[in-house]
Design a protein around this motif. Structure first.
Motif, short mmCIF file in Angstrom:
data_model
loop_
_atom_site.label_atom_id
_atom_site.label_comp_id
_atom_site.label_asym_id
_atom_site.label_seq_id
_atom_site.Cartn_x
_atom_site.Cartn_y
_atom_site.Cartn_z
N UNK A 98 40.55 -76.30 -13.43
CA UNK A 98 40.13 -74.91 -13.25
C UNK A 98 40.00 -74.19 -14.57
N UNK A 99 39.99 -74.95 -15.67
CA UNK A 99 39.94 -74.37 -17.01
C UNK A 99 38.80 -75.02 -17.78
N UNK A 100 38.07 -74.22 -18.53
CA UNK A 100 37.01 -74.73 -19.38
C UNK A 100 37.64 -75.55 -20.51
N UNK A 101 37.25 -76.82 -20.70
CA UNK A 101 37.84 -77.64 -21.77
C UNK A 101 37.69 -77.01 -23.16
N UNK A 102 36.68 -76.20 -23.36
CA UNK A 102 36.48 -75.54 -24.65
C UNK A 102 37.66 -74.61 -24.96
#
Length: 120
Positions: A98-102
């Motif tokens: 649920x988190x952007x890898x960036x």
């Protein structure tokens, strides 16, 4: 200094997942491990996580006969949540990101820069 690499997989299984790889457990590997733990604790406020490690054999072998040192760590979510109390095998059997890898990459870069500035 180039003896180990940290990777944030774009196809992660868990939030803020990171892999560290090196030919052996060396100073760079340990530096990245400590930077990742500092990132989780200080930058992201993530205190529940699962981690697995595989290291090369302790007895000397020629490099072609051994595997690299690999560490994989990912968030388990909130420590107070009952769904955080699951085994690592259960967690990595299902994709739940649920988190952007960036965001994870940026946080790790910031922590590494801060550590180097403190040491420098």
């Amino acid at each position: 200094e180039g003896g180990a690499v940290a990777i944030v997989p774009l196809t992660s299984h868990k939030d803020h997942e990171i892999m560290i790889m090196a030919k052996e457990v060396n100073q760079d590997f340990i530096f990245l491990l400590s930077a990742v733990m500092e990132m989780y604790n200080e930058k992201l406020g993530v205190f529940c996580r699962s981690m697995g490690m595989a290291f090369p054999p302790l007895v000397s072998k020629i490099p072609e006969e051994t595997l690299p040192a690999v560490l994989r760590v990912g968030s388990r979510g909130s420590c107070s949540s009952s769904v955080s109390d699951a085994s690592s095998l259960d967690l990595y059997g299902v994709f739940s990101v649920n988190v952007d890898p960036v965001q994870t990459i940026s946080a790790l870069k910031t922590v590494i820069t801060n550590i180097k500035n403190r040491e420098g």
